[in-house]
Design a protein around this motif. Structure first.
Motif, PDB file in Angstrom:
ATOM      1  N   SER A 209      18.708 112.600  55.467  1.00 31.99           N
ATOM      2  CA  SER A 209      18.433 112.037  56.788  1.00 31.99           C
ATOM      3  C   SER A 209      18.502 110.514  56.790  1.00 31.99           C
ATOM      4  O   SER A 209      18.716 109.894  57.853  1.00 31.99           O
ATOM      5  CB  SER A 209      17.049 112.487  57.264  1.00 31.99           C
ATOM      6  OG  SER A 209      16.039 112.041  56.371  1.00 31.99           O
ATOM      7  N   ARG A 210      18.334 109.872  55.632  1.00 30.28           N
ATOM      8  CA  ARG A 210      18.434 108.417  55.581  1.00 30.28           C
ATOM      9  C   ARG A 210      19.843 107.942  55.899  1.00 30.28           C
ATOM     10  O   ARG A 210      20.034 106.843  56.421  1.00 30.28           O
ATOM     11  CB  ARG A 210      17.988 107.913  54.215  1.00 30.28           C
ATOM     12  CG  ARG A 210      16.487 108.066  53.971  1.00 30.28           C
ATOM     13  CD  ARG A 210      16.109 107.712  52.562  1.00 30.28           C
ATOM     14  NE  ARG A 210      16.722 108.632  51.586  1.00 30.28           N
ATOM     15  CZ  ARG A 210      16.494 108.550  50.268  1.00 30.28           C
ATOM     16  NH1 ARG A 210      15.720 107.598  49.777  1.00 30.28           N
ATOM     17  NH2 ARG A 210      17.063 109.412  49.460  1.00 30.28           N
ATOM     18  N   VAL A 212      21.772 109.377  58.095  1.00 31.99           N
ATOM     19  CA  VAL A 212      21.845 109.435  59.559  1.00 31.99           C
ATOM     20  C   VAL A 212      21.128 108.232  60.170  1.00 31.99           C
ATOM     21  O   VAL A 212      21.626 107.610  61.138  1.00 31.99           O
ATOM     22  CB  VAL A 212      21.230 110.753  60.061  1.00 31.99           C
ATOM     23  CG1 VAL A 212      21.341 110.841  61.580  1.00 31.99           C
ATOM     24  CG2 VAL A 212      21.921 111.947  59.414  1.00 31.99           C
ATOM     25  N   GLU A 213      19.967 107.894  59.631  1.00 26.61           N
ATOM     26  CA  GLU A 213      19.231 106.732  60.148  1.00 26.61           C
ATOM     27  C   GLU A 213      20.029 105.445  59.948  1.00 26.61           C
ATOM     28  O   GLU A 213      20.044 104.572  60.827  1.00 26.61           O
ATOM     29  CB  GLU A 213      17.880 106.634  59.444  1.00 26.61           C
ATOM     30  CG  GLU A 213      16.945 107.809  59.742  1.00 26.61           C
ATOM     31  CD  GLU A 213      15.705 107.786  58.874  1.00 26.61           C
ATOM     32  OE1 GLU A 213      15.594 106.856  58.029  1.00 26.61           O
ATOM     33  OE2 GLU A 213      14.857 108.682  59.019  1.00 26.61           O
ATOM     34  N   ALA A 215      23.291 105.220  59.856  1.00 27.93           N
ATOM     35  CA  ALA A 215      24.376 105.230  60.839  1.00 27.93           C
ATOM     36  C   ALA A 215      23.874 104.831  62.219  1.00 27.93           C
ATOM     37  O   ALA A 215      24.579 104.145  62.976  1.00 27.93           O
ATOM     38  CB  ALA A 215      25.007 106.617  60.889  1.00 27.93           C
ATOM     39  N   GLU A 216      22.648 105.231  62.553  1.00 26.57           N
ATOM     40  CA  GLU A 216      22.081 104.836  63.843  1.00 26.57           C
ATOM     41  C   GLU A 216      21.783 103.340  63.881  1.00 26.57           C
ATOM     42  O   GLU A 216      21.996 102.678  64.906  1.00 26.57           O
ATOM     43  CB  GLU A 216      20.812 105.640  64.106  1.00 26.57           C
ATOM     44  CG  GLU A 216      21.065 107.133  64.328  1.00 26.57           C
ATOM     45  CD  GLU A 216      19.768 107.914  64.423  1.00 26.57           C
ATOM     46  OE1 GLU A 216      18.702 107.331  64.120  1.00 26.57           O
ATOM     47  OE2 GLU A 216      19.814 109.098  64.798  1.00 26.57           O
ATOM     48  N   VAL A 217      21.292 102.807  62.767  1.00 22.80           N
ATOM     49  CA  VAL A 217      21.015 101.364  62.715  1.00 22.80           C
ATOM     50  C   VAL A 217      22.311 100.571  62.848  1.00 22.80           C
ATOM     51  O   VAL A 217      22.365  99.538  63.522  1.00 22.80           O
ATOM     52  CB  VAL A 217      20.275 101.012  61.408  1.00 22.80           C
ATOM     53  CG1 VAL A 217      20.185  99.501  61.226  1.00 22.80           C
ATOM     54  CG2 VAL A 217      18.885 101.629  61.403  1.00 22.80           C
ATOM     55  N   ARG A 219      24.798 101.464  64.469  1.00 18.50           N
ATOM     56  CA  ARG A 219      25.372 101.781  65.773  1.00 18.50           C
ATOM     57  C   ARG A 219      26.777 102.374  65.657  1.00 18.50           C
ATOM     58  O   ARG A 219      27.710 101.983  66.369  1.00 18.50           O
ATOM     59  CB  ARG A 219      25.397 100.552  66.684  1.00 18.50           C
ATOM     60  CG  ARG A 219      24.024  99.955  66.961  1.00 18.50           C
ATOM     61  CD  ARG A 219      24.123  98.739  67.864  1.00 18.50           C
ATOM     62  NE  ARG A 219      22.810  98.164  68.088  1.00 18.50           N
ATOM     63  CZ  ARG A 219      21.972  98.550  69.050  1.00 18.50           C
ATOM     64  NH1 ARG A 219      22.324  99.537  69.862  1.00 18.50           N
ATOM     65  NH2 ARG A 219      20.800  97.964  69.189  1.00 18.50           N
ATOM     66  N   SER A 221      29.683 105.030  66.164  1.00 17.94           N
ATOM     67  CA  SER A 221      30.038 105.987  67.211  1.00 17.94           C
ATOM     68  C   SER A 221      29.975 107.401  66.649  1.00 17.94           C
ATOM     69  O   SER A 221      29.907 107.622  65.437  1.00 17.94           O
ATOM     70  CB  SER A 221      31.448 105.700  67.738  1.00 17.94           C
ATOM     71  OG  SER A 221      32.407 105.878  66.705  1.00 17.94           O
ATOM     72  N   ARG A 222      30.012 108.382  67.556  1.00 17.31           N
ATOM     73  CA  ARG A 222      29.951 109.784  67.110  1.00 17.31           C
ATOM     74  C   ARG A 222      31.114 110.125  66.190  1.00 17.31           C
ATOM     75  O   ARG A 222      30.935 110.791  65.173  1.00 17.31           O
ATOM     76  CB  ARG A 222      29.950 110.677  68.346  1.00 17.31           C
ATOM     77  CG  ARG A 222      30.061 112.164  68.048  1.00 17.31           C
ATOM     78  CD  ARG A 222      28.846 112.699  67.335  1.00 17.31           C
ATOM     79  NE  ARG A 222      27.661 112.667  68.184  1.00 17.31           N
ATOM     80  CZ  ARG A 222      26.511 113.235  67.834  1.00 17.31           C
ATOM     81  NH1 ARG A 222      26.390 113.843  66.665  1.00 17.31           N
ATOM     82  NH2 ARG A 222      25.463 113.162  68.638  1.00 17.31           N
ATOM     83  N   PHE A 225      30.612 108.436  62.824  1.00 18.18           N
ATOM     84  CA  PHE A 225      29.534 109.129  62.122  1.00 18.18           C
ATOM     85  C   PHE A 225      30.047 110.418  61.480  1.00 18.18           C
ATOM     86  O   PHE A 225      29.732 110.725  60.325  1.00 18.18           O
ATOM     87  CB  PHE A 225      28.399 109.441  63.106  1.00 18.18           C
ATOM     88  CG  PHE A 225      27.357 110.363  62.558  1.00 18.18           C
ATOM     89  CD1 PHE A 225      26.506 109.961  61.531  1.00 18.18           C
ATOM     90  CD2 PHE A 225      27.225 111.653  63.057  1.00 18.18           C
ATOM     91  CE1 PHE A 225      25.547 110.817  61.017  1.00 18.18           C
ATOM     92  CE2 PHE A 225      26.272 112.513  62.560  1.00 18.18           C
ATOM     93  CZ  PHE A 225      25.427 112.095  61.532  1.00 18.18           C
TER      94      PHE A 225
END
Length: 315
Positions: A209-210, A212-213, A215-217, A219, A221-222, A225
């Protein structure tokens, strides 16, 4: 000068020539396990003695270096044992024919054109079922792995299907699709799709999950990602599912080709059973085995190239 040094030596109770040896024996040290360090001159000797044969090299615990074409050793030994048992008269030729009889029968089938025609039909059925099964399994795994709603809608039915063998659905599929090629390809595709889904979905949901986090930080795109995180993270499970799917396609093919088929390796074997032609049956089994082994080896080669960044025991 000598007389002045003598009392000093005797008062310490040590001889100059014995001092180094005594120091090595009596110097206190904290064990490495407790966080201390070994005194100079002791660590190297201990590590050398721990090595195999005392040559300073550690003992290998892995499987060793891979040997080219080493996987052919097992099948070669099996054929050699079969040949020896048949030549010694241990195996009844009515139960299992001699390898040489199987080879001569295969040559006759090739000369007649029967073997090539049936092999091509079987490869077409297995290939179509594998293609449809891989696409469906991966698509369902992505939907269930990247969406909570998709997981709730897809995972439950797929887990139920996993508990129901594809062969148990044959009567229902025959009612729905008849006994033609559509039914045969569908049975193969169902077995492949379940294997692909289970392994790819497990690999997707096992991504840290880190990542994913992060990738969110950043920013992402889908699409980025999926390309940077999802695809690399799911590839190990994808290839495991692909290997199982290839095997499942051949297993399903063996069954569906004996259900009102007019061509294929399974049909050829079923016809040989009616006339007690064990050599033809063994030729069909060998054909299934060769294609299964070759397809698995091909998937392994692709997996090694695609996952060359991994350091595993497989080498």
């Amino acid at each position: 000068m000598t007389e002045a040094l003598t009392p000093a030596r005797t008062s310490r109770g040590l001889d100059v020539t014995d001092a180094p040896r005594t120091a090595r024996v009596t110097t206190p040290s904290t064990p490495p396990e407790a966080g201390g360090t070994l005194p100079p001159g002791t660590g190297g000797g201990t590590s050398r003695r721990a090595g195999k044969g005392g040559d300073g090299r550690g003992r290998r615990l892995g499987p060793g270096r891979p040997v080219p074409f080493g996987r052919l050793l097992g099948p070669a030994l099996l054929i050699a044992a079969w040949w020896a048992a048949s030549s010694a008269g241990v195996l009844d030729p009515r139960i299992l024919s001699h390898p040489w009889s199987v080879v001569s029968t295969a040559v006759e089938l090739v000369a007649d054109g029967r073997l090539q025609g049936n092999v091509l039909i079987s490869l077409q059925r297995a290939g179509l079922g594998l293609l449809f099964g891989v696409v469906a399994g991966v698509a369902l795994a992505v939907v269930a792995g990247l969406s909570r709603a998709g997981e709730y809608l897809v995972d439950g039915p797929l887990q139920i299907k996993r508990a129901i063998p594809s062969l148990a659905m044959l009567p229902l599929l025959i009612l729905w699709l008849g006994i033609g090629e559509d039914m045969k390809v569908t049975v193969i595709a169902l077995g492949v799709a379940v294997n692909m889904y289970i392994n790819t979905y497990a690999s997707l949901t096992g991504i840290d999950s880190r990542h994913v986090e992060l990738a969110e930080v950043l920013r992402l795109s889908r699409w980025r990602f999926v390309r940077k995180v999802v695809i690399p993270g799911s590839l190990p499970g994808f290839f495991v599912g692909l290997r199982l799917g290839v095997t499942s396609s051949w297993l399903g093919l063996i069954v569906v080709e004996q259900i009102n088929a007019t061509s294929g390796i399974g049909y050829m074997m079923f016809q040989a059973q009616q006339y007690a032609q064990s050599e033809v049956i063994v030729v069909g089994l060998v054909a299934y085995g060769v294609f299964g082994f070759a397809s698995d080896a091909l998937v392994r080669a692709i997996e090694r190239r695609a996952l060359s960044w991994r350091r595993t025991l497989a080498g």
